[in-house]
Design a protein around this motif. Sequence first.
Motif, PDB file in Angstrom:
ATOM      1  N   GLY A 220       0.897  -1.371  -0.026  1.00 19.45           N
ATOM      2  CA  GLY A 220      -0.119  -0.138  -0.016  1.00 19.45           C
ATOM      3  C   GLY A 220       0.903   1.183   0.093  1.00 19.45           C
ATOM      4  O   GLY A 220       1.880   1.208   0.215  1.00 19.45           O
ATOM      5  N   VAL A 221      -0.048   2.413  -0.360  1.00 21.27           N
ATOM      6  CA  VAL A 221       0.797   3.754  -0.310  1.00 21.27           C
ATOM      7  C   VAL A 221      -0.375   4.690   0.631  1.00 21.27           C
ATOM      8  O   VAL A 221      -1.569   4.582   0.183  1.00 21.27           O
ATOM      9  N   VAL A 222       0.356   5.259   1.397  1.00 20.58           N
ATOM     10  CA  VAL A 222      -0.567   6.295   2.379  1.00 20.58           C
ATOM     11  C   VAL A 222      -0.892   7.482   1.403  1.00 20.58           C
ATOM     12  O   VAL A 222       0.125   8.051   0.942  1.00 20.58           O
ATOM     13  N   GLU A 223      -2.023   8.011   1.165  1.00 17.69           N
ATOM     14  CA  GLU A 223      -2.414   9.072   0.506  1.00 17.69           C
ATOM     15  C   GLU A 223      -2.872  10.188   1.237  1.00 17.69           C
ATOM     16  O   GLU A 223      -2.608  11.185   0.688  1.00 17.69           O
ATOM     17  N   GLN A 224      -3.305   9.947   2.475  1.00 17.88           N
ATOM     18  CA  GLN A 224      -3.664  11.003   3.368  1.00 17.88           C
ATOM     19  C   GLN A 224      -3.562  10.876   4.758  1.00 17.88           C
ATOM     20  O   GLN A 224      -3.978   9.759   5.279  1.00 17.88           O
ATOM     21  N   ILE A 225      -3.295  11.752   5.601  1.00 19.65           N
ATOM     22  CA  ILE A 225      -3.313  11.827   7.077  1.00 19.65           C
ATOM     23  C   ILE A 225      -4.567  12.360   7.391  1.00 19.65           C
ATOM     24  O   ILE A 225      -4.912  13.418   7.537  1.00 19.65           O
ATOM     25  N   LEU A 226      -5.222  11.599   8.294  1.00 17.70           N
ATOM     26  CA  LEU A 226      -6.678  11.914   8.878  1.00 17.70           C
ATOM     27  C   LEU A 226      -6.407  12.663  10.347  1.00 17.70           C
ATOM     28  O   LEU A 226      -7.206  13.638  10.625  1.00 17.70           O
ATOM     29  N   GLY A 227      -5.580  12.224  11.024  1.00 18.73           N
ATOM     30  CA  GLY A 227      -5.303  12.561  12.241  1.00 18.73           C
ATOM     31  C   GLY A 227      -5.167  11.304  13.392  1.00 18.73           C
ATOM     32  O   GLY A 227      -4.751  10.286  12.821  1.00 18.73           O
ATOM     33  N   LYS A 228      -5.395  11.662  14.756  1.00 20.00           N
ATOM     34  CA  LYS A 228      -5.106  10.623  15.541  1.00 20.00           C
ATOM     35  C   LYS A 228      -6.300  10.028  16.065  1.00 20.00           C
ATOM     36  O   LYS A 228      -7.476  10.847  16.125  1.00 20.00           O
ATOM     37  N   PRO A 229      -6.112   8.848  16.167  1.00 17.60           N
ATOM     38  CA  PRO A 229      -7.579   7.995  16.542  1.00 17.60           C
ATOM     39  C   PRO A 229      -8.083   8.750  17.800  1.00 17.60           C
ATOM     40  O   PRO A 229      -7.357   8.874  18.906  1.00 17.60           O
ATOM     41  N   GLY A 230      -9.561   8.545  17.930  1.00 13.66           N
ATOM     42  CA  GLY A 230      -9.956   8.948  19.256  1.00 13.66           C
ATOM     43  C   GLY A 230     -10.648  10.593  19.168  1.00 13.66           C
ATOM     44  O   GLY A 230     -11.200  10.675  19.907  1.00 13.66           O
ATOM     45  N   GLU A 231      -9.739  11.349  18.392  1.00 13.16           N
ATOM     46  CA  GLU A 231     -10.280  12.857  18.005  1.00 13.16           C
ATOM     47  C   GLU A 231     -11.538  12.903  17.339  1.00 13.16           C
ATOM     48  O   GLU A 231     -11.298  12.109  16.376  1.00 13.16           O
TER      49      GLU A 231
END
Length: 743
Positions: A220-231
């Motif tokens: 796989g390749v990471v396309e986007q960072i959404l943030g930290k889990p739980g937020e």
Amino acid sequence: MKKINKPKKQGKSGKSKKNKSLAKRNKHELIKAIFSVLHEHPEESFNYKQIAAKLHITDAPRRDMLVKQLVQLKEKKRIVEIDRGKYQAIPMQHYYVGTLDVSSRGNGYVIVDGLDNDIFVAQNFLNKALHGDLVEVYVFPRFRNRNKMEGEISKVLERNKVRFVGTVQMHKNFAFVVPTDARMYTDFFVLKDKLNGAQDGDRVIVRIEDWKDKSDSPMGVVEQILGKPGEQTTEMHSILAEYGLPYTYPEEVEAFAKKLDLSITEEEIARRRDMRQTLNFTIDPRDAKDFDDALSFKVLENGNYEIGVHIADVSHYVKEGTILDEEAYNRATSVYLVDRVVPMLPEVLCNFACSLRPDEDKYTFSAVFEMNKKAEVVDIWIGRTVTHSSFRFAYEEAQSVIEQAKVGEGYTIPAETSITDKERAVPAEVVEAILTLNTLAEKLRGKRMRLGAITFDKVEVKFDLDENGNPTGVYFKESKEANKLIEEFMLLANRKVAEYVAKMKKTFVYRVHDEPDADKLQQFNTVINRFGYSLDLKNRQTTTDSLNNLLEEVKGKKEQNLVDTLAIRSMAKATYTTKNIGHYGLAFDYYTHFTSPIRRYPDVMVHRLLQLYLDGAPSQPEAEYETKCKHSSQMESVAASAERDSIKYMQVKYMEAHKNQQFAGVISGVTEWGIYVEITINKCEGLVRARDIKDDYYTFDEQQYALVGQATGKTYQLGDEVMIRVKNTDLMKKQLDFELISE
């Protein structure tokens, strides 16, 4: 907190990711349709024109796509060209084509059109096929002629999606991305240089780049960072991303919307019916920002009433063929999560230009009725208008007016009810309008019910949220007279517009609802017998009458939510189509969606078609609109799934503060792995695992909807009351684990 990466700007040339996704869905459906034609007539051969005729494909772009797919399927040796341009199915005694449905336990079921039962596929026979993929499945010969067939995936014909949401787990020179979707049974292997800045623990969107034959996990390749889990924002964006729903607009679409001429001009007013002098007001939820609809009211000299249902004229601003229209079509609907709305249209349109805000002139599309005191429609006018809303009411405020009338009090909305937080006097003419409209709405509703309409007033779970969007309490939304007033006039407008166009015998967008499946109704009847209720299934009228009586009888009782939910599940699903079959649930022969174009794309299509036909245009291409209807129905379903996930997430978050506490509940579902229990006071649902019930070994009895103890014969059945303890809360999986205390 790590800064969230912004989506990459998409150029005006070339398709966006959403467009590619839509193209994949269309291709997916076309491949299934080709196989359905060829397998239905395995001894015959067909050219592309004959296949197009059977699939009702008349437009050039879809014909071109059909030709291309036939060539590709032949090259992949999935079909055979027996003569020039004539294709035939390859004999497949044990092979079928269908859509894979993967369960959270890792096994799969292939759903094949035309087969009564799905084909079971154990996890070790999935062969890299993923949930939603279009697959070819080989059925083991020993299961060929049985009701429960088992097989193995032989080919993945089309990936349903290649982007997934997951959490990064770092290792020295690589990482695994663990998917949040329980149906995704494998992690993603990501090399360090393909992480694009993602760190350990980040929630990301990962794309499948490759999946080698001998590899357990896809590359796989990471396309986007959404943030930290739980937020909260991370979790809501994760839910949207899981379903391929965007939460931002491409910059060029925003820029296009901001450049639109949003002024109300004398030239345009002259082309419309001017109704700005007629009393006009809106009634909406307290927190609404997009006001789709308004009502106008006037008493005529003959004693009848002129009642206008005025709808935002979105089609005036969203022109066919523009990038704004393309974006709205791809989204097809607004998405309503617990703590936010992801609108179908940019804010400048949905909350301002198109919203029927008080004290502003607006372009509208209207159905204006002349009605008598019996709520009979004497005359109707449909067309474009310009209107001016003088008052905005929340449902609670309009309800206050209705309730004060019952006791003969004055018409002042108290401060605790008012949207202004101050006492608010209501002018006499507005009071007369609200009360008259409510009386007429009650008569309209009574007529519908006598004709066999079904009333689903299902309890709607809502959350009290603090300033950070965290749940502090649960409450249940109740539909009162003010809500039903608006509902009845919206239903009337939708029905009359559909009837109006149906008489022309031209292509149109209908909202249809098929009759329920007899077996599902019988199963539902079996379940409610446990509570002392029953349905009379002799004919349509006895069915609807007894169903309405049931839904009324369970109101306020502990089993209401379970009965309401099971009743809805026994019904067919309403969809959009150009092929009218009527609306069973509403008991209408003709019905459409005309009243919410700010949040539903089918309503925009209805407005466009309506204006074309009012202008004398010929019937529009049916195949083109049927494709759009199918897409709209699919996106409606996707949005509903995302909305349900956001509710589940919020329920789990709310219950985090109630770990180890005990609650009374009702068994709302039974499976081989355990029982689902819905807590009576807050409707939160969790799982009691069969392996955690220690007093016996329990097996699943499908006929009884029950877990049955092998030694004691003790049963846990759908509808049973139980006491549970909250054992665990898992925000990642949106799952509550309960422990059984007693019956």
